[in-house]
Design an enzyme around this catalytic site. Sequence first.
Site, short mmCIF file in Angstrom:
data_model
loop_
_atom_site.label_atom_id
_atom_site.label_comp_id
_atom_site.label_asym_id
_atom_site.label_seq_id
_atom_site.Cartn_x
_atom_site.Cartn_y
_atom_site.Cartn_z
CG ASN A 201 -0.35 -0.15 2.53
OD1 ASN A 201 0.65 -0.83 2.68
ND2 ASN A 201 -0.92 0.50 3.52
CD GLU B 33 -1.37 4.80 4.75
OE1 GLU B 33 -0.88 5.67 5.50
OE2 GLU B 33 -2.06 3.86 5.17
CB CYS C 54 -5.39 -1.47 -1.47
SG CYS C 54 -6.70 -0.76 -0.48
CD GLU D 209 -5.47 -6.00 -0.91
OE1 GLU D 209 -4.87 -4.90 -0.83
OE2 GLU D 209 -6.27 -6.39 -0.06
CB CYS E 121 -10.62 -3.42 1.39
SG CYS E 121 -10.16 -2.68 -0.20
CB CYS F 239 -8.74 -5.02 -3.00
SG CYS F 239 -7.74 -3.51 -2.87
N1 THU Z 1 -5.22 -1.45 2.77
C1 THU Z 1 -4.71 -2.29 1.82
O1 THU Z 1 -3.60 -2.10 1.32
N2 THU Z 1 -5.47 -3.36 1.45
C2 THU Z 1 -6.70 -3.68 1.96
O2 THU Z 1 -7.33 -4.63 1.52
C3 THU Z 1 -7.23 -2.88 3.06
C4 THU Z 1 -6.52 -1.61 3.38
C5 THU Z 1 -4.41 -0.29 3.19
C6 THU Z 1 -4.95 1.04 2.77
C7 THU Z 1 -4.39 1.97 3.83
O3 THU Z 1 -3.09 2.39 3.45
C8 THU Z 1 -4.27 1.09 5.06
O4 THU Z 1 -4.34 -0.25 4.59
C9 THU Z 1 -5.33 1.34 6.11
O5 THU Z 1 -6.60 1.27 5.55
#
Ligand code: THU
Length: 128
Positions: free
Chosen positions: A43, A45, A54, A56, A88, A91
Amino acid sequence: MMNADELMNHARAVAAKAYAPYSRFQVGCALVTAEGGLYTGCNVENASYGLTICAERNAIFHAVAQEGQGMRIASLAVIALGHEFPPCGACRQVISEFGAPQLPVSFLQNGFLTTKTLAELLPATFQL
Ligand code: THU
């Protein structure tokens, strides 16, 4: 053929590279394609929170960029350092664009690696 444990090790390794200064939630994803390619993503940000990508989707978009529009996911694993969670909803929908309903998706649950099919995680996918 890579097993789920090996795929999870790749996901764990890339999670350490996550750029997550806001949530501190470091996520890694690894996938194997039908062609046999291995792709990973973490991920990333952003100060403007909504621009976060994310792990994925990062891995999947990387796979498309390398293999092209015919890229198909054969198996996928996702992990967060110090947390347990399945992919999530957003994804799951993106995975479904490139994976069959029987696609195995691995993640941690109650301390163990668990594998569910994409159809179990997302029974009603949106398709055009
Ligand atoms: N995140 C992911 O990378 N994948 C997911 O399936 C759920 C959330 C990341 C996004 C964000 O940077 C952090 O996790 C918190 O939500």
